[in-house]
Design a protein around this motif. Structure first.
Motif, PDB file in Angstrom:
ATOM      1  N   THR A 133     -70.465 -45.311  40.140  1.00  0.00           N
ATOM      2  CA  THR A 133     -70.699 -45.521  41.357  1.00  0.00           C
ATOM      3  C   THR A 133     -69.949 -46.835  41.798  1.00  0.00           C
ATOM      4  OG1 THR A 133     -72.616 -46.819  40.769  1.00  0.00           O
ATOM      5  CG2 THR A 133     -73.139 -44.347  41.259  1.00  0.00           C
ATOM      6  N   THR A 134     -69.263 -47.607  41.011  1.00  0.00           N
ATOM      7  CA  THR A 134     -68.470 -48.673  41.537  1.00  0.00           C
ATOM      8  C   THR A 134     -67.512 -49.148  40.440  1.00  0.00           C
ATOM      9  OG1 THR A 134     -68.786 -50.872  42.209  1.00  0.00           O
ATOM     10  CG2 THR A 134     -70.252 -50.624  40.133  1.00  0.00           C
ATOM     11  N   LEU A 135     -66.759 -49.874  40.989  1.00  0.00           N
ATOM     12  CA  LEU A 135     -65.591 -50.556  40.027  1.00  0.00           C
ATOM     13  C   LEU A 135     -65.838 -51.989  40.065  1.00  0.00           C
ATOM     14  CD1 LEU A 135     -62.352 -48.519  41.283  1.00  0.00           C
ATOM     15  CD2 LEU A 135     -63.722 -48.250  39.159  1.00  0.00           C
ATOM     16  N   THR A 136     -66.213 -52.682  38.705  1.00  0.00           N
ATOM     17  CA  THR A 136     -66.686 -53.864  38.724  1.00  0.00           C
ATOM     18  C   THR A 136     -65.409 -54.928  38.795  1.00  0.00           C
ATOM     19  OG1 THR A 136     -66.668 -53.894  36.206  1.00  0.00           O
ATOM     20  CG2 THR A 136     -68.785 -53.370  37.298  1.00  0.00           C
ATOM     21  N   GLY A 137     -65.683 -55.946  39.032  1.00  0.00           N
ATOM     22  CA  GLY A 137     -64.704 -57.008  38.982  1.00  0.00           C
ATOM     23  C   GLY A 137     -64.072 -57.356  40.501  1.00  0.00           C
ATOM     24  N   THR A 138     -63.160 -58.238  40.304  1.00  0.00           N
ATOM     25  CA  THR A 138     -62.241 -58.425  41.438  1.00  0.00           C
ATOM     26  C   THR A 138     -60.850 -58.113  41.283  1.00  0.00           C
ATOM     27  OG1 THR A 138     -61.889 -60.097  42.949  1.00  0.00           O
ATOM     28  CG2 THR A 138     -61.499 -60.802  40.624  1.00  0.00           C
ATOM     29  N   GLY A 139     -60.048 -58.078  42.357  1.00  0.00           N
ATOM     30  CA  GLY A 139     -58.669 -57.729  42.140  1.00  0.00           C
ATOM     31  C   GLY A 139     -58.449 -56.175  42.243  1.00  0.00           C
ATOM     32  N   GLU A 140     -57.291 -55.950  42.243  1.00  0.00           N
ATOM     33  CA  GLU A 140     -56.713 -54.708  42.601  1.00  0.00           C
ATOM     34  C   GLU A 140     -57.420 -53.517  41.594  1.00  0.00           C
ATOM     35  OE1 GLU A 140     -52.583 -51.987  42.843  1.00  0.00           O
ATOM     36  OE2 GLU A 140     -52.469 -53.946  42.215  1.00  0.00           O
ATOM     37  N   THR A 182     -72.134 -48.496  37.052  1.00  0.00           N
ATOM     38  CA  THR A 182     -73.132 -47.896  37.825  1.00  0.00           C
ATOM     39  C   THR A 182     -74.472 -48.900  37.617  1.00  0.00           C
ATOM     40  OG1 THR A 182     -74.319 -46.091  38.701  1.00  0.00           O
ATOM     41  CG2 THR A 182     -74.081 -46.232  36.181  1.00  0.00           C
ATOM     42  N   PRO A 183     -75.242 -49.162  38.435  1.00  0.00           N
ATOM     43  CA  PRO A 183     -76.428 -49.848  38.066  1.00  0.00           C
ATOM     44  C   PRO A 183     -77.192 -49.040  37.286  1.00  0.00           C
ATOM     45  CG  PRO A 183     -75.955 -49.712  40.420  1.00  0.00           C
ATOM     46  CD  PRO A 183     -75.026 -48.791  39.907  1.00  0.00           C
ATOM     47  N   GLY A 184     -78.119 -49.702  36.621  1.00  0.00           N
ATOM     48  CA  GLY A 184     -79.261 -49.094  35.753  1.00  0.00           C
ATOM     49  C   GLY A 184     -80.074 -48.162  36.561  1.00  0.00           C
ATOM     50  N   PRO A 185     -80.817 -47.206  35.904  1.00  0.00           N
ATOM     51  CA  PRO A 185     -80.430 -46.590  34.617  1.00  0.00           C
ATOM     52  C   PRO A 185     -79.059 -45.897  34.548  1.00  0.00           C
ATOM     53  CG  PRO A 185     -81.926 -45.044  35.730  1.00  0.00           C
ATOM     54  CD  PRO A 185     -81.409 -46.386  36.677  1.00  0.00           C
ATOM     55  N   ARG A 231     -69.877 -60.847  36.895  1.00  0.00           N
ATOM     56  CA  ARG A 231     -68.887 -59.667  36.542  1.00  0.00           C
ATOM     57  C   ARG A 231     -67.755 -59.630  37.929  1.00  0.00           C
ATOM     58  NH1 ARG A 231     -73.522 -55.690  33.778  1.00  0.00           N
ATOM     59  NH2 ARG A 231     -72.960 -56.525  31.703  1.00  0.00           N
ATOM     60  N   ASP A 232     -68.298 -59.906  38.961  1.00  0.00           N
ATOM     61  CA  ASP A 232     -67.773 -59.868  40.416  1.00  0.00           C
ATOM     62  C   ASP A 232     -66.328 -60.767  40.157  1.00  0.00           C
ATOM     63  OD1 ASP A 232     -69.623 -58.116  41.141  1.00  0.00           O
ATOM     64  OD2 ASP A 232     -70.681 -59.586  42.470  1.00  0.00           O
ATOM     65  N   ASP A 233     -66.328 -61.738  39.181  1.00  0.00           N
ATOM     66  CA  ASP A 233     -65.142 -62.677  39.286  1.00  0.00           C
ATOM     67  C   ASP A 233     -64.156 -62.244  38.518  1.00  0.00           C
ATOM     68  OD1 ASP A 233     -66.434 -64.545  41.011  1.00  0.00           O
ATOM     69  OD2 ASP A 233     -67.884 -65.135  39.423  1.00  0.00           O
ATOM     70  N   TYR A 234     -64.429 -61.136  37.284  1.00  0.00           N
ATOM     71  CA  TYR A 234     -63.704 -60.805  36.481  1.00  0.00           C
ATOM     72  C   TYR A 234     -62.687 -60.079  36.902  1.00  0.00           C
ATOM     73  CZ  TYR A 234     -61.455 -59.904  32.019  1.00  0.00           C
ATOM     74  OH  TYR A 234     -60.592 -59.615  30.869  1.00  0.00           O
ATOM     75  N   CYS A 235     -61.413 -60.039  36.460  1.00  0.00           N
ATOM     76  CA  CYS A 235     -60.166 -59.190  36.827  1.00  0.00           C
ATOM     77  C   CYS A 235     -59.844 -58.558  35.649  1.00  0.00           C
ATOM     78  CB  CYS A 235     -59.048 -60.221  37.459  1.00  0.00           C
ATOM     79  SG  CYS A 235     -57.750 -59.285  37.975  1.00  0.00           S
ATOM     80  N   SER A 236     -60.083 -57.144  35.723  1.00  0.00           N
ATOM     81  CA  SER A 236     -59.635 -56.158  34.797  1.00  0.00           C
ATOM     82  C   SER A 236     -58.147 -56.061  34.592  1.00  0.00           C
ATOM     83  CB  SER A 236     -60.217 -55.013  34.677  1.00  0.00           C
ATOM     84  OG  SER A 236     -61.435 -54.808  34.613  1.00  0.00           O
ATOM     85  N   SER A 237     -57.442 -55.716  33.404  1.00  0.00           N
ATOM     86  CA  SER A 237     -55.805 -55.794  33.389  1.00  0.00           C
ATOM     87  C   SER A 237     -55.610 -54.326  33.883  1.00  0.00           C
ATOM     88  CB  SER A 237     -55.502 -56.010  31.855  1.00  0.00           C
ATOM     89  OG  SER A 237     -55.943 -57.400  31.666  1.00  0.00           O
ATOM     90  N   LYS A 238     -54.342 -54.205  34.475  1.00  0.00           N
ATOM     91  CA  LYS A 238     -53.765 -52.986  34.821  1.00  0.00           C
ATOM     92  C   LYS A 238     -53.007 -52.378  34.018  1.00  0.00           C
ATOM     93  CE  LYS A 238     -49.839 -55.130  37.201  1.00  0.00           C
ATOM     94  NZ  LYS A 238     -49.077 -55.088  38.520  1.00  0.00           N
ATOM     95  N   ASP A 239     -52.577 -52.893  32.754  1.00  0.00           N
ATOM     96  CA  ASP A 239     -51.395 -52.337  31.663  1.00  0.00           C
ATOM     97  C   ASP A 239     -51.937 -53.032  30.393  1.00  0.00           C
ATOM     98  OD1 ASP A 239     -50.601 -54.866  31.682  1.00  0.00           O
ATOM     99  OD2 ASP A 239     -48.941 -54.371  33.036  1.00  0.00           O
TER     100      ASP A 239
END
Length: 206
Positions: free
Chosen positions: A71-78, A84-87, A123-131
């Motif tokens: 239901t969501t994509l966590t973190g920040t950035g592109e 999804t929130p629990g459960p 978790r809203d501050d973390y930026c996942s890597s695109k590659d």
């Protein structure tokens, strides 16, 4: 400050698991388990995003929206990680290497901050890597941050409940030595999962 004796085997285990996964991701060789070096190429972007079964959770562009049952994509950035929130969905979605590495790097980064940093990251501050290259670099940075956070931890800290203020785990109710053990467990089991997925990917027709 000397390292508490009961911390030494946990640090040794972390260092071993970190090197094992880092070598498995980036090469050029990895330890086969018996001391023999085995050649391994660096992980590719195709491997990083490989979905071996339908409806995997992964790391995605925000413009593409969350994946199936997320239901969501966590973190920040592109880019963000499916969540999804629990459960949480049952059965749990199968997750890509991208998802697993993002989760592991976020866990290490945030716990380092909530142990010896600002105690504010979420978790809203973390930026996942695109590659893949970015994810490998992020893993090294996150592992180094956690290892640094453990410097100077004394016996009293190891017994302190809530020494880590990480908000997404059991940290507020467990002595810190249990959290150190748990982080090792996360690294060991996700590292094994990622290694197996690399083996499976290599065996696919391309």
């Amino acid at each position: 400050m000397p390292t508490p004796p009961r911390m030494i085997p946990l640090l040794q285990q972390f260092d071993f698991a970190h090197k094992r996964l880092a070598d498995r991701l980036a090469g050029p060789v990895m330890d086969s388990g018996n001391g023999t070096d085995v050649e391994v190429g660096p992980m590719t972007d195709k491997e990083y995003f490989w979905e071996p079964v339908p409806d995997c959770w992964s790391v995605r562009r925000r413009t593409d929206g969350p994946g199936p049952r997320a239901t969501t994509l966590t973190g920040t950035g592109e880019w963000g990680r499916d969540a999804t929130p629990g459960p949480h969905p049952a059965p749990p979605p199968f997750t890509t290497i991208a998802w697993r590495l993002s989760h592991l790097c976020e866990l290490l980064t945030l716990r380092a901050d909530h142990t010896a940093g600002s105690h504010t990251l979420t978790r809203d501050d973390y930026c996942s890597s695109k590659d893949a290259a970015g994810a490998i670099s992020a893993f090294e940075t996150a592992a180094a941050a956690w290892r640094k956070a453990l410097h100077g931890v004394d016996d009293s800290a190891l017994d302190t409940v809530g020494y880590s203020t990480y908000p997404h785990g059991s940290d507020s109710g467990d002595p810190f030595i249990d959290i150190v053990w748990w982080v090792n467990q996360e690294l060991l089991h996700h590292g094994a999962e990622i290694a197996l997925m690399r083996d499976l990917y290599r065996s696919q027709p391309h």
